[in-house]
Design a protein around this motif. Sequence first.
Motif, short mmCIF file in Angstrom:
data_model
loop_
_atom_site.label_atom_id
_atom_site.label_comp_id
_atom_site.label_asym_id
_atom_site.label_seq_id
_atom_site.Cartn_x
_atom_site.Cartn_y
_atom_site.Cartn_z
N THR A 27 0.83 -1.21 0.00
CA THR A 27 0.00 0.00 0.00
C THR A 27 0.87 1.25 0.00
O THR A 27 0.61 2.20 -0.76
N LEU A 28 1.89 1.27 0.82
CA LEU A 28 2.77 2.44 0.88
C LEU A 28 3.60 2.58 -0.39
O LEU A 28 3.86 3.70 -0.86
N LEU A 29 4.01 1.45 -0.98
CA LEU A 29 4.80 1.51 -2.21
C LEU A 29 3.98 2.04 -3.38
O LEU A 29 4.55 2.48 -4.39
N ASP A 30 2.66 2.00 -3.27
CA ASP A 30 1.82 2.57 -4.32
C ASP A 30 1.87 4.10 -4.31
O ASP A 30 1.46 4.74 -5.27
N HIS A 31 2.34 4.68 -3.21
CA HIS A 31 2.47 6.15 -3.14
C HIS A 31 3.59 6.58 -4.10
O HIS A 31 4.68 5.99 -4.08
N PRO A 32 3.37 7.58 -4.92
CA PRO A 32 4.35 7.93 -5.95
C PRO A 32 5.70 8.41 -5.41
O PRO A 32 6.69 8.40 -6.15
N TRP A 67 -2.55 8.16 3.88
CA TRP A 67 -2.58 7.38 2.64
C TRP A 67 -2.80 5.90 2.94
O TRP A 67 -3.66 5.24 2.34
N ALA A 68 -2.02 5.37 3.89
CA ALA A 68 -2.12 3.95 4.21
C ALA A 68 -3.47 3.63 4.85
O ALA A 68 -4.10 2.62 4.53
N ALA A 69 -3.93 4.51 5.75
CA ALA A 69 -5.19 4.26 6.45
C ALA A 69 -6.36 4.16 5.48
O ALA A 69 -7.29 3.38 5.69
N GLY A 70 -6.29 4.93 4.40
CA GLY A 70 -7.39 4.94 3.45
C GLY A 70 -7.33 3.85 2.40
O GLY A 70 -8.29 3.66 1.65
N ARG A 71 -6.20 3.13 2.34
CA ARG A 71 -6.02 2.18 1.24
C ARG A 71 -5.65 0.76 1.66
O ARG A 71 -5.78 -0.17 0.86
N VAL A 72 -5.14 0.57 2.88
CA VAL A 72 -4.75 -0.78 3.29
C VAL A 72 -5.99 -1.69 3.25
O VAL A 72 -7.08 -1.28 3.64
N PRO A 73 -5.84 -2.92 2.75
CA PRO A 73 -7.01 -3.78 2.51
C PRO A 73 -7.84 -4.14 3.74
O PRO A 73 -9.03 -4.37 3.62
N ALA A 118 -3.97 -1.23 9.23
CA ALA A 118 -3.60 0.17 9.07
C ALA A 118 -2.50 0.52 10.07
O ALA A 118 -2.66 0.31 11.27
N PRO A 119 -1.34 1.00 9.60
CA PRO A 119 -0.24 1.27 10.53
C PRO A 119 -0.57 2.38 11.52
O PRO A 119 -1.27 3.34 11.19
#
Length: 625
Positions: A483-488, A527-533, A538-539
Motif C-alpha cells: 500500500t505504501l509503495l503505491d504512493h508515488p 494514505w495507508a489508512a485509506g487504502r490498506v485492505p 492500518a499502521p
Amino acid sequence: MTGASLWPRYAEPADLAAIEAVPLAERNLPESTYTLLGRAAARWPDRPATTVLPAAARWREPVRRTFAELLADVHRYANLLRELGIRRGDAVALMAPNCADLVPATLAAQLAGISVPLNGALSRDHLAELLRLSGARVLITAGPELAPEIWDTAKGFAPQLDALLVLRPTGAAGEPAVLPAIDSVRVGYLADLAADHDASDFDGEPPAASDLAALFHTGGTTGAPKLAAHTHANEVADAWMIAANSLLDVGSVIFAALPLFHVNALVVTMLAPLFKGQHAVWAGPLGYREPALYGQFWKIVAEHRIAAMSAVPTVYSVLAQCPVDADISSLRHAMVGASPLPAAVREGFQARTGVTLVEGYGLTEATCASARSFPDDPRPGTVGQRLPYQRMKVVHPDTGDELPRGETGVLAISGPTVFPGYVVGRDGDGYVLDGLGKLRGGWLDTGDLARLDADGFVSLAGRVKDLIIRGGHNIDPAMIEDTLLDHPEVTAAGAVGRPDEHSGEVPVAYVTLTPGATATEADLLAWAAGRVPERAAAPKAVTVLDALPVTDVGKPYKLALRADAARRAIAEALAPFDGVTVDGVIEDGTVVAIVTLASEVDETKVTSTLSRYTVPLRLTYEGHP
C-alpha cells in the motif's frame, strides 16, 4: 550431449514444459564445479574469463584471466592446499572482500576440499562459531593491504589454524607488507606460496557430484549462525538453470559486484558464466557498496559491453538517479532479487535506461536461485516462474497440507538444488547434517509466505516470522508495504510489529522517499489508512528514514526496524518518568529493550509499567554496566 540438448530454448514461460520433457539426468551436466571449469578452459582457453577492477577510480586498470589461466591458478592453489593437508572432507575458510585472487581461491577450495566463505564484517563471536562448526584449519584471508580490519580479525584466529594464506589487492604493485611469524602456523601470501606448484593438473582425487562443495553461513545477522551445506551437484544444477537463459548467449559479458560470501555471487556470476564461456567483470572490493562506482558505472558498462547484471533494489534505486553518460545498448538483462522491488524503482530505472528489471527469487538452502522472470512477459507482483526441475507447492503453515493455486501459505521447494542440511557436528565419516525442521520428506520449508499461479509464477507475501500478530490476528506486513509503495514518492517500505500493552503488538511502517519528496509522515499515515485492505493492518505510525536497514548483501533487515519500534514504544510508555533512557538492541536474533534508570527513579513503578509489554526487557542503572 549435443549443444541443442544441453541448451534447450528458454526464453518465455511456455518453454518450461518442453525443457522438463527431457530428464535432468540426460542433460549430462558436469560432475563438479571443477569439471565445469575444466570444460570451459578446454573449449575457450584464450577467451577472457574474469576481469577484476581494483576500485571504481581505477576501473581502467583491471586484472584479467583467460579460462586457461584461471584453471592453471586453480590447480596451483588447490595443490598448495593439498600440500597443507587438505583432503576431500576438509574445510577451507575464505574471508576477504572480492579481489582478483579470490575467484580462483574459491574454486581451488572446492577442488581440494570444501569452501567456507565468511563475511568478515560479522562479529568475532559469530565468526569463531562458524570456524568451529566448519572445523577449518586453513584460512584464506585478506591481508593488511586489502582489508586491515579483516586481517586483524584473521590473526586473532591463528591459534586454531594450521595456515593463514593471505590475499593482496587486485593489481597490487611493489613489495608486499611483511607478514608476522606465528608459532605453528604457516603464514604467507597465497600467490607466492602456490607459484611453484603444478599448474597443469590437480594432484589429488577430483570431487564427485555427491561430495560437499561449500558451506555457506546463513542467519549471521538475524540469529545464531548456521552453515548450510551445498553439494557439487546442487551448485552445478542451479548454475545450469541460470545459464540456460536463451537471452544470454555464448560470450555475453556479466557484471559481478556482490560479495563472494553470498550464494548469488558464486552461482549467478561465477559458476553460471562458465557454462557458456561468458566473461565476468568484477567490481572492486566494496562492490556495490562503493559510492564512487555509481559515477563510473555506465562507462564501465559501455567499455566492457556488459550484457547482464545482478543486484538488489537499492542498487537500481541509485542507478535510476545516475545520468546515462555512455552507450549502454549492450545491457539487456538486469536481474533483481533479495527484497521486494518498489514500483517507483522499477519505473525509474526503466525510464532512465530502457532496460526492464527482471525479478528472481532464491535462498541459500535451495543453493541460490529458484524462480526467474522474463523481460518480454512481465508479471507484475510476482518474482518469476519456478526454474526447470525445481518443484514448488504452497502449504498450510500449521497443518502442512498443500493449498490450492492462488491461496497464500508457506512456500516449499523440492528438486536437485535443495541442500542436504545444516552442519551440526562431525563424526568419523565427516560432517553430520540436519535439516533442523527445514527439510520434510524432501521438501524445503522456505519460511516465505507465497501463492502460486497456474503457470508456476510465485507471488511473495512476506516471511512467516515477520507476521504481525495483533490481538491474535495475523497481519501480513506485505499488505502494508504494498500500500505504501503505491504512493508515488515512496521508494522502499518495511512494516513491523510495535509492542503494545493492549494488543501485544500493532503495525508500524518505515519508508524512504524519492529525492525532493514533499510527503510528510502524517500524509503517508493517512494514505495507508485509506487504502490498506483490512482495517486492522492500518499502521499506527509511519516513519521516514534516509535508508532502510539491510544486511551486507542488501536484504531487508527487519530486526533493526523491530528494535527501533520497540525502543519507541517503551520510551513512550516511560515518558512520564524523568531519568529514564531506552534502547532497543538485538541479542541472538531477539529484540531486547534496555531500560536505564537514574538513581532517583522509582523502580517499582517502572517495573509495573513495563509488565504490560511482552517484549524482552532488561533494567540497568546509571553508572553500572
